[in-house]
Design a protein around this motif. Structure first.
Motif, short mmCIF file in Angstrom:
data_model
loop_
_atom_site.label_atom_id
_atom_site.label_comp_id
_atom_site.label_asym_id
_atom_site.label_seq_id
_atom_site.Cartn_x
_atom_site.Cartn_y
_atom_site.Cartn_z
N ASP A 22 -1.96 35.66 30.14
CA ASP A 22 -0.88 35.96 29.92
C ASP A 22 0.43 35.50 31.07
N ARG A 25 1.72 32.72 29.56
CA ARG A 25 2.46 32.62 28.14
C ARG A 25 3.65 32.73 29.35
N THR A 29 7.52 31.13 28.27
CA THR A 29 8.35 31.61 27.64
C THR A 29 9.35 31.16 29.05
N SER A 70 -2.52 32.33 21.55
CA SER A 70 -0.70 32.57 21.01
C SER A 70 -0.79 32.76 19.36
N ARG A 73 -2.18 35.85 17.72
CA ARG A 73 -1.99 37.02 17.38
C ARG A 73 -0.32 37.34 16.68
N TRP A 74 0.11 36.48 16.16
CA TRP A 74 1.51 36.10 15.63
C TRP A 74 0.97 37.01 14.12
N ARG A 77 -0.32 40.86 14.11
CA ARG A 77 0.62 42.21 13.91
C ARG A 77 1.37 41.87 12.43
N LEU A 102 8.70 39.55 17.18
CA LEU A 102 8.05 39.22 17.61
C LEU A 102 8.93 37.81 18.54
N GLU A 105 10.60 39.09 20.95
CA GLU A 105 9.52 39.08 22.12
C GLU A 105 9.17 38.23 22.78
N GLU A 107 7.58 35.78 21.38
CA GLU A 107 5.87 34.82 20.60
C GLU A 107 6.82 33.34 20.10
N HIS A 108 7.71 33.61 19.32
CA HIS A 108 8.83 32.47 19.23
C HIS A 108 8.54 31.23 20.13
N ILE A 110 7.21 30.92 23.16
CA ILE A 110 5.77 30.47 23.30
C ILE A 110 4.86 29.55 22.47
#
Length: 203
Positions: A22, A25, A29, A70, A73-74, A77, A102, A105, A107-108, A110
Motif C-alpha cells: 500500500d 502504491r 499515485t 494491482s 484488484r481492478w 472490482r 477506480l 480513486e 487506480e489508473h 498506479i
C-alpha cells in the motif's frame, strides 16, 4: 523477533506485506518515474528499511508484486459491481461506473505508473490479460441485450470510458464526468433493453 501485531505470525507477515504494498502504491499515485525505493516505502509503512528484504528480494521483485496486486484488484472490482447490478443493461452501466470510480480513486494512475516504469513483456501480457478479463463480462451483457456485434459495441463503450478517464485525470469532476458518460451510453441501453423485451431485432 518483532512484536506480533496479529493473532498469528502468518497474519502478522501478511499485514506487514500489505502495508508495504500500500505504501508503494501511494508513491506511484504521486507520479513516480522509477520503481519506489525500499527506504521510502518502508518509512511510509512505518517499518524499518530492513523489513523490506523479508518480503521483496529487490526493487524489481517489489514491482512484480505491485503488478500482481494491482491489476486483479481492478478486474475483480468491476466484475463484482457488474454481478450485483442484475439486468444486462444495468451491468453495462455498472461497468462504466466501476471503471471511472477506480480512476477517481487513483487506480489508473498506479497502473499507468507501473506501465511507464516497467514496459516489459510480463507487463504487456498482464495488461492484455486484464483487458480480456474486463471486456468478457461487458461483451456477455451486450450479447444478452441482443447487440448485433457485441465485441464492436464493447469497443465503442470502452472508447467513451477512456475519454472519460482522461477528463477525470485532467481534473474534471468525477461525478459530472461519470454522468456525461452515462448520458451517452444509456439511450442505447434503454433502446436495446426495450427491443429485447418486445422481441424486436436490435439494429
Amino acid at each position: 523477533m518483532p512484536r506480533i501485531s496479529a493473532p498469528t505470525v502468518a497474519q502478522h507477515r501478511a499485514a506487514q506485506r500489505r502495508a508495504l504494498l500500500d505504501a508503494a502504491r501511494e508513491v506511484l499515485t504521486e507520479g513516480a518515474t522509477d520503481i519506489p525505493g525500499f527506504a521510502e516505502v518502508a518509512a511510509r509503512a512505518g517499518l524499518a528499511r530492513s523489513s523490506m528484504y523479508q518480503y521483496f528480494k529487490s526493487r524489481r521483485d517489489l514491482l512484480d508484486a505491485l503488478v500482481e496486486d494491482s491489476f486483479p484488484r481492478w478486474s475483480d472490482r468491476v466484475e463484482r459491481e457488474m454481478d450485483a447490478a442484475g439486468a444486462p443493461d444495468r451491468r453495462v452501466l455498472a461497468y462504466v461506473r466501476a471503471n471511472l470510480d477506480l480512476v477517481a480513486e487513483g487506480e489508473h494512475a498506479i497502473a499507468s505508473s507501473i506501465a511507464a516504469i516497467a514496459p516489459t513483456e510480463k507487463m504487456t501480457e498482464t495488461s492484455a490479460l486484464l483487458h480480456r478479463k474486463l471486456v468478457t463480462p461487458l461483451v456477455t451483457a451486450l450479447t444478452e441485450l441482443g447487440a448485433t456485434d457485441p465485441a464492436a459495441t464493447a469497443e465503442l463503450i470502452n472508447a467513451v470510458v477512456h475519454a472519460a478517464t482522461r477528463q477525470v485525470e485532467a481534473g474534471g469532476d468525477p461525478v459530472a464526468v461519470q454522468a456525461r458518460a452515462a448520458e451517452l451510453i444509456e439511450p442505447y441501453l434503454t433502446f436495446a433493453a426495450t427491443s429485447r423485451a418486445t422481441g424486436n431485432i436490435n439494429p
